[in-house]
Write a protein that holds these residues in place. Structure first.
Motif, mmCIF file in Angstrom:
data_model
loop_
_atom_site.group_PDB
_atom_site.id
_atom_site.type_symbol
_atom_site.label_atom_id
_atom_site.label_comp_id
_atom_site.label_asym_id
_atom_site.label_seq_id
_atom_site.Cartn_x
_atom_site.Cartn_y
_atom_site.Cartn_z
ATOM 1 N N TYR A 252 67.070 108.070 93.122
ATOM 2 C CA TYR A 252 67.301 106.806 92.428
ATOM 3 C C TYR A 252 68.318 106.903 91.295
ATOM 4 N N ILE A 253 68.450 108.063 90.668
ATOM 5 C CA ILE A 253 69.360 108.203 89.522
ATOM 6 C C ILE A 253 70.696 108.774 89.971
ATOM 7 N N PHE A 254 70.692 109.972 90.522
ATOM 8 C CA PHE A 254 71.950 110.589 90.938
ATOM 9 C C PHE A 254 72.544 109.924 92.173
ATOM 10 N N GLY A 255 71.722 109.285 92.967
ATOM 11 C CA GLY A 255 72.215 108.694 94.197
ATOM 12 C C GLY A 255 72.651 107.246 94.088
ATOM 13 N N ASP A 256 72.580 106.651 92.917
ATOM 14 C CA ASP A 256 72.931 105.241 92.734
ATOM 15 C C ASP A 256 74.136 105.143 91.800
ATOM 16 N N LYS A 257 75.267 104.675 92.321
ATOM 17 C CA LYS A 257 76.482 104.578 91.512
ATOM 18 C C LYS A 257 76.341 103.586 90.372
ATOM 19 N N ILE A 259 73.749 103.113 88.495
ATOM 20 C CA ILE A 259 73.102 103.787 87.366
ATOM 21 C C ILE A 259 74.080 104.720 86.663
ATOM 22 N N TRP A 260 75.004 105.320 87.414
ATOM 23 C CA TRP A 260 76.024 106.139 86.776
ATOM 24 C C TRP A 260 76.902 105.300 85.859
ATOM 25 N N LEU A 261 77.167 104.066 86.245
ATOM 26 C CA LEU A 261 77.926 103.163 85.367
ATOM 27 C C LEU A 261 77.151 102.883 84.082
ATOM 28 N N LEU A 262 75.841 102.681 84.207
ATOM 29 C CA LEU A 262 75.015 102.460 83.023
ATOM 30 C C LEU A 262 74.989 103.699 82.137
ATOM 31 N N ARG A 371 67.872 95.713 79.090
ATOM 32 C CA ARG A 371 67.571 94.742 80.150
ATOM 33 C C ARG A 371 68.149 95.195 81.492
ATOM 34 N N LEU A 372 69.370 95.726 81.475
ATOM 35 C CA LEU A 372 69.970 96.214 82.718
ATOM 36 C C LEU A 372 69.234 97.433 83.249
ATOM 37 N N ARG A 373 68.767 98.297 82.356
ATOM 38 C CA ARG A 373 67.991 99.455 82.822
ATOM 39 C C ARG A 373 66.714 99.012 83.524
ATOM 40 N N THR A 374 66.114 97.937 83.034
ATOM 41 C CA THR A 374 64.922 97.419 83.684
ATOM 42 C C THR A 374 65.231 96.935 85.091
ATOM 43 N N MET A 375 66.417 96.413 85.308
ATOM 44 C CA MET A 375 66.801 95.900 86.615
ATOM 45 C C MET A 375 67.098 97.009 87.609
ATOM 46 N N TYR A 376 67.693 98.112 87.144
ATOM 47 C CA TYR A 376 68.211 99.121 88.064
ATOM 48 C C TYR A 376 67.449 100.441 88.053
ATOM 49 N N VAL A 377 66.757 100.762 86.969
ATOM 50 C CA VAL A 377 66.152 102.089 86.822
ATOM 51 C C VAL A 377 64.639 101.987 86.995
ATOM 52 N N PRO A 378 64.042 102.789 87.873
ATOM 53 C CA PRO A 378 62.576 102.823 87.961
ATOM 54 C C PRO A 378 61.971 103.259 86.631
ATOM 55 N N ASN A 379 60.928 102.589 86.209
ATOM 56 C CA ASN A 379 60.324 102.913 84.919
ATOM 57 C C ASN A 379 59.795 104.335 84.869
ATOM 58 N N GLU A 380 59.375 104.862 86.018
ATOM 59 C CA GLU A 380 58.871 106.235 86.066
ATOM 60 C C GLU A 380 59.960 107.265 85.778
ATOM 61 N N LEU A 381 61.225 106.857 85.874
ATOM 62 C CA LEU A 381 62.354 107.755 85.643
ATOM 63 C C LEU A 381 63.191 107.321 84.443
ATOM 64 N N ARG A 382 62.731 106.330 83.727
ATOM 65 C CA ARG A 382 63.543 105.701 82.683
ATOM 66 C C ARG A 382 63.849 106.654 81.533
#
Length: 447
Positions: A252-257, A259-262, A371-382
């Motif tokens: 979810y983190i390394f595999g999502d471009k 999230i890299w922008l965030l 707010r954007l982290r809530t949309m794209y990042v799983p809370n378990e990995l936040r």
């Protein structure tokens, strides 16, 4: 016959404080509320269980912010009190950012694995350790104290946001309620930092020669209060196993471009904020100008409070904007502010106005990124994602400190210009994220 040259100390106008206070007041209390059943600023939820948690959480967060503000102000006084030279101060800064880089970057992952409550306890224990040590030792090691406080600041940057997001999800609350909590966190943090400055100045003013002891005693008291509050306050659900966490993080983190922008945008912002707090005082007092920094500091944080109150107007007001659009324009404004500061010598009044504009935009950006982290990042990995975002910023600051402080290979204006470039890059990240983003907005758990 001698000539007497009178020198005056520059101070901000009292009308600046009145303007910021009234602007914050009207921005909050004129805010249109989408929930007709709401009766107060905190009462946005249909669930009665979340309202007490939100209020208690903001109280705990404000307590932690006061402690951060207390040491940020008192730390400078302490270095002067013990006669620490400029070169030693530079080494202390490098040690602090090194600890934040090599240890703090992994604390977010530890928080995700063992729970935010335990890491919050570590935050207060670190402050308690530093406070006790300074109280009982005549000449405490500023090295160890600085490293401990740097790690505590790293925990502060990610743990509380992750904690409130997980609790919000556990209770099944609406997205706008969490967004309200984010801007309230920025607002209360800024107000509490001002309170920490007031407390530190008052404790030092009691007895300048003994100012170290009362400030340490206050830190010990606040730390114990925080530990008791956290220990008795909340329970946490079991966390993810390490193997599952590692797999999810890579997926979810390394595999999502997106999230890299965030991550890149957050890193650019943190770099500019850290650089600002290192250079703002030397920039104002350049060429021997006399400035009352203690009166300018609260005006900067007041501007951040005002910026945070603008967030709900833009996101959920009568004319709602996409979060990425708000961030894009805010980052562009910050970039131009830094360009003006880096380009040429400025009068003090213009610099203070630019600094206030900078912090007003930061007050808007912080809840928007959350707010954007809530949309794209799983809370378990936040927590791991946020601490990962801080690593490039800490590495860049450490590099520039070495180049500026020891090798003299770069000037302050060049560092500010580099920060401006980073802010324009962050604006570009928001533009790309808007094109790649979810249409319409959805929480990742509901996809």
């Amino acid at each position: 016959m001698g000539v007497t040259i009178e020198s005056s100390v520059w101070e901000p106008s009292p009308f600046l404080y009145i303007f910021i206070f009234l602007s914050c007041f009207f921005s909050i209390f004129l805010l249109p509320n989408k929930s007709s059943s709401s009766s107060s600023l905190f009462d946005h939820s249909n669930s009665s269980s979340f309202i007490p948690f939100q209020r208690n959480f903001l109280l705990l967060f404000s307590l932690a912010s006061v402690m951060e503000g207390l040491w940020s102000v008192f730390g400078e006084y302490e270095l002067v009190y013990y006669g620490v030279a400029k070169e030693q101060m530079m080494l202390l800064l490098c040690a602090g950012f090194s600890a934040a880089l090599f240890v703090g970057s992994f604390l977010g992952m530890i928080s995700d694995l063992i729970g935010q409550k335990k890491v919050c306890l570590i935050f207060f224990i670190l402050h308690l350790f530093v406070g006790v040590w300074k109280s009982i030792t005549a000449h405490p090691s500023v090295w160890v104290a600085n490293i401990c406080l740097s790690l505590a600041s790293s925990i502060f940057s990610f743990n509380f946001e992750t904690w409130v997001a997980i609790e919000h999800e556990k209770q099944g609350q609406r997205q706008d309620i969490l967004s309200d909590t984010f801007w309230l966190m920025t607002f209360f943090e800024s107000a509490s930092l001002i309170g920490g400055q007031v407390l530190a100045n008052w404790l030092v003013g009691i007895d300048v020669k003994k100012g170290v002891v009362p400030s340490s005693t206050a830190s010990v008291f606040l730390s114990i209060l925080g530990i008791i509050f956290v220990s008795r306050g909340w329970t946490e659900n079991p966390k993810m196993a390490f193997d599952d966490y590692r797999t999810s993080f890579f997926t979810y983190i390394f595999g999502d471009k997106r999230i890299w922008l965030l991550v890149l945008a957050q890193a650019c912002l943190q770099f500019s904020i850290a650089l600002f707090w290192i250079l703002w005082a030397p920039t104002l007092v350049a060429d021997g100008r006399e400035v009352h920094l203690g009166l300018i500091f609260p005006s900067l944080l007041g501007a951040r409070m005002l910026g945070s109150t603008i967030f709900p107007w833009l996101i959920s007001g009568p004319s709602s904007f996409r979060t990425e659009d708000c961030l894009l324009y805010a980052f562009v404004v910050l970039g131009f502010v830094f360009c003006i500061i880096a380009y040429d010598y400025q009068e003090i009044g213009i610099l203070v106005a630019l600094f206030c504009l900078f912090h007003a935009c930061v007050g808007l950006i912080l809840p928007s990124l959350a707010r954007l982290r809530t949309m794209y990042v799983p809370n378990e990995l936040r927590g791991g994602m946020i601490s990962l975002s801080l690593a490039p910023a800490n590495a860049a600051i450490l590099l520039f400190l070495l180049l500026r402080g020891f090798y003299r290979n770069i000037e302050n204006a060049a560092m500010v210009a580099f920060a401006a470039l980073g802010l324009f890059i962050a604006a570009g990240c928001m533009h790309v994220l808007k094109r790649w983003g979810k249409q319409p907005y959805q929480n990742w758990h509901k996809l």
